[in-house]
Design a protein around this motif. Structure first.
Motif, PDB file in Angstrom:
ATOM      1  N   UNK A  28       0.827  -1.208   0.000  1.00  0.00           N
ATOM      2  CA  UNK A  28       0.000   0.000   0.000  1.00  0.00           C
ATOM      3  C   UNK A  28       0.862   1.260   0.000  1.00  0.00           C
ATOM      4  N   UNK A  29       1.662   1.446   1.040  1.00  0.00           N
ATOM      5  CA  UNK A  29       2.392   2.704   1.159  1.00  0.00           C
ATOM      6  C   UNK A  29       3.364   2.919   0.011  1.00  0.00           C
ATOM      7  N   UNK A  30       4.115   1.859  -0.351  1.00  0.00           N
ATOM      8  CA  UNK A  30       5.155   2.019  -1.379  1.00  0.00           C
ATOM      9  C   UNK A  30       4.591   2.118  -2.786  1.00  0.00           C
ATOM     10  N   UNK A  31       3.318   1.787  -2.972  1.00  0.00           N
ATOM     11  CA  UNK A  31       2.770   1.719  -4.342  1.00  0.00           C
ATOM     12  C   UNK A  31       1.693   2.759  -4.615  1.00  0.00           C
ATOM     13  N   UNK A  32       1.322   3.565  -3.640  1.00  0.00           N
ATOM     14  CA  UNK A  32       0.228   4.519  -3.827  1.00  0.00           C
ATOM     15  C   UNK A  32       0.657   5.916  -3.421  1.00  0.00           C
ATOM     16  N   UNK A  33      -0.112   6.903  -3.890  1.00  0.00           N
ATOM     17  CA  UNK A  33       0.172   8.299  -3.562  1.00  0.00           C
ATOM     18  C   UNK A  33      -0.380   8.636  -2.184  1.00  0.00           C
ATOM     19  N   UNK A  34       0.335   9.467  -1.474  1.00  0.00           N
ATOM     20  CA  UNK A  34      -0.102   9.869  -0.130  1.00  0.00           C
ATOM     21  C   UNK A  34      -1.428  10.632  -0.221  1.00  0.00           C
ATOM     22  N   UNK A  35      -2.383  10.203   0.600  1.00  0.00           N
ATOM     23  CA  UNK A  35      -3.684  10.881   0.621  1.00  0.00           C
ATOM     24  C   UNK A  35      -4.637  10.434  -0.461  1.00  0.00           C
ATOM     25  N   UNK A  36      -4.192   9.524  -1.360  1.00  0.00           N
ATOM     26  CA  UNK A  36      -5.053   9.082  -2.444  1.00  0.00           C
ATOM     27  C   UNK A  36      -6.069   8.047  -1.994  1.00  0.00           C
ATOM     28  N   UNK A  37      -7.070   7.815  -2.861  1.00  0.00           N
ATOM     29  CA  UNK A  37      -8.108   6.844  -2.530  1.00  0.00           C
ATOM     30  C   UNK A  37      -7.545   5.435  -2.370  1.00  0.00           C
ATOM     31  N   UNK A  38      -6.604   5.084  -3.248  1.00  0.00           N
ATOM     32  CA  UNK A  38      -6.039   3.739  -3.199  1.00  0.00           C
ATOM     33  C   UNK A  38      -5.350   3.492  -1.859  1.00  0.00           C
ATOM     34  N   UNK A  39      -4.618   4.480  -1.369  1.00  0.00           N
ATOM     35  CA  UNK A  39      -3.932   4.290  -0.092  1.00  0.00           C
ATOM     36  C   UNK A  39      -4.935   4.187   1.051  1.00  0.00           C
ATOM     37  N   UNK A  40      -5.961   5.012   1.009  1.00  0.00           N
ATOM     38  CA  UNK A  40      -6.964   4.945   2.075  1.00  0.00           C
ATOM     39  C   UNK A  40      -7.668   3.585   2.073  1.00  0.00           C
ATOM     40  N   UNK A  41      -8.028   3.094   0.884  1.00  0.00           N
ATOM     41  CA  UNK A  41      -8.704   1.796   0.790  1.00  0.00           C
ATOM     42  C   UNK A  41      -7.790   0.666   1.257  1.00  0.00           C
TER      43      UNK A  41
END
Length: 431
Positions: A28-41
């Protein structure tokens, strides 16, 4: 004892928390943008899924309604299997990461080292040129400027670090999902049939070829139900055995919840009947009630008892988990007064009692319990915890056969340890 249990529980919780943090970081953290929907999900999933797994593990013993156990079981247990193989795949990916980054660096360096094309000469309008030509050159110049501006405003390609993180994450997820999917299919298609011949020196000629269908660790529960029982019964009946031995861990739940699930056992067919001994999971589920219920289904429980068949003695002992209830194995009661000249076959759920079997002159012990490790690399743990994890081995004058079992506990997944039902054929050495 309570303090030890608390320390073990704390260690397990800490380990699970650490593993899930590692999975969240890499997936999650290494593959998504900070604050983005993908990271939150992904963060929500990293919290909710382990909670569902804990619910699946404790709901049965906590007395939760069986319907709730069924709702929690599939996602909760499958997530545990995915956690295992995601972790292993990502750890293997740690060795791939520097290699992949080095390859990207070399590729980019090679591209930057290529000769650049020569710029085309600029057309400059002279005062002598007609106004129309000046307009054409001006229009082209504005178009080229717009193209350069568009190129400048385009988003930059993802960094090497992000590309590597996503590549490893996708690869690990694919490997884990494929492994768990195949392991689930292996369980749901039903156990494979195995045949093993065991020579016994004391077996008389008239008992040569006697066939015992050995099945263990069926684990009827919130996942494996009536259809699973029926597949097992049909597989056993097709072999036309002389005797059926159900060697413990039949259920994970109460008679009230699982009685109808076990009903197909009534259809077992064998010339000398069907026998049952308790496993450790029966003592988690109400052993006394299950002993009475399997008797109603036509199986004969052997509770530290022995019966004499035509060519050998058949004995059974309670599982060692029954010791907490004063119902543990009693070899003296089962074997103490028998004729040592007769061959003896012992039904005992856990292989670890083999040394007691040797001391009491047992010729063959039939066990289960280990699942063969169930999910690789669990086989290494099973081999450390048991004298034999699967198959046939000899201990002095006693032979031990351990079946991998017909079901699965926890995740309905088997990897490297397919479920089996074994037809053990006894052979007289003097035949």
């Amino acid at each position: 004892m309570v303090v030890l249990f608390a320390l073990v529980a704390l260690a397990v919780v800490g380990l699970l928390a650490g593993v899930h943090w590692y999975l969240w970081r890499r997936l999650v953290r290494d593959t998504t943008a900070r604050g983005g929907r993908a990271r939150r999900a992904g963060t929500v999933a990293a919290v909710v899924l382990p909670l569902i797994s804990v619910g699946a593990l404790v709901s049965g013993r906590a007395g939760a309604p069986f319907a709730l156990q069924q709702v929690l079981a599939w996602p909760g247990y499958l997530w545990l299997a995915l956690v295992l193989y995601l972790t292993l795949a990502l750890l293997a990916g740690e060795a791939v990461r520097p290699l992949l980054r080095r390859w990207l660096e070399r590729r980019d360096a090679a591209r930057s080292g290529q000769p650049q094309p020569e710029p085309e000469p600029q057309l400059v309008a002279s005062p002598a040129e007609p106004p129309a030509e000046q307009v054409r050159v001006a229009v082209r110049t504005e178009t080229e400027a717009e193209a350069e501006t568009a190129t400048t405003d385009a988003p930059p390609p993802p960094s090497r670090r992000l590309f590597v993180a996503r590549t490893v994450a996708v690869g690990a997820a694919a490997v884990a999902a494929g492994t768990v999917g195949y392991g689930t299919y292996t369980v749901l298609r039903g156990p494979r049939l195995k045949r093993v011949t065991v020579p016994l020196a004391k077996l008389p000629r008239q008992a040569h070829g006697f066939r015992i269908a050995v099945v263990s660790d069926i684990h009827l529960g919130p996942i494996l139900g009536r259809a699973h029982t029926r597949r097992i019964v049909e597989t056993i009946n097709r072999t036309s055995p002389d005797l059926v031995a159900v060697v413990g861990d039949l259920v994970d739940g109460s008679v009230e919840d699982l009685g109808p699930t076990a009903e197909p056992l009534r259809e077992l067919r064998a010339r000398h009947g069907s026998y049952f001994v308790t496993g450790n999971h029966e003592y988690f589920s109400g052993a006394a009630q299950w002993v009475d219920h399997v008797r109603e289904l036509g199986l004969r429980p052997l509770e530290n008892q022995r019966t004499e068949l035509g060519g050998f003695d058949l004995a059974g002992v309670n599982d060692i988990a029954g010791e907490d209830e004063g119902q543990g194995p009693d070899f003296k009661a089962a074997l103490g007064d028998r004729d040592p000249a007769r061959a003896c076959v012992l039904l005992a759920h856990q292989p670890v009692v083999i040394h007691d079997a040797v001391d009491h002159g047992v010729d063959l012990q039939l066990s289960g319990h280990t699942h063969g490790g169930q999910m690789w690399p669990g086989n290494y743990v099973a081999e450390l915890a048991n004298p034999t994890a699967a198959g046939l081995e000899r201990y002095g004058d006693t032979q031990l056969y351990v079946t991998r079992g017909a079901g699965a506990w926890g995740p309905p997944v088997r990897v490297g340890a397919p479920p089996d039902i074994t037809v053990v054929e006894l052979a007289a050495t003097r035949a």
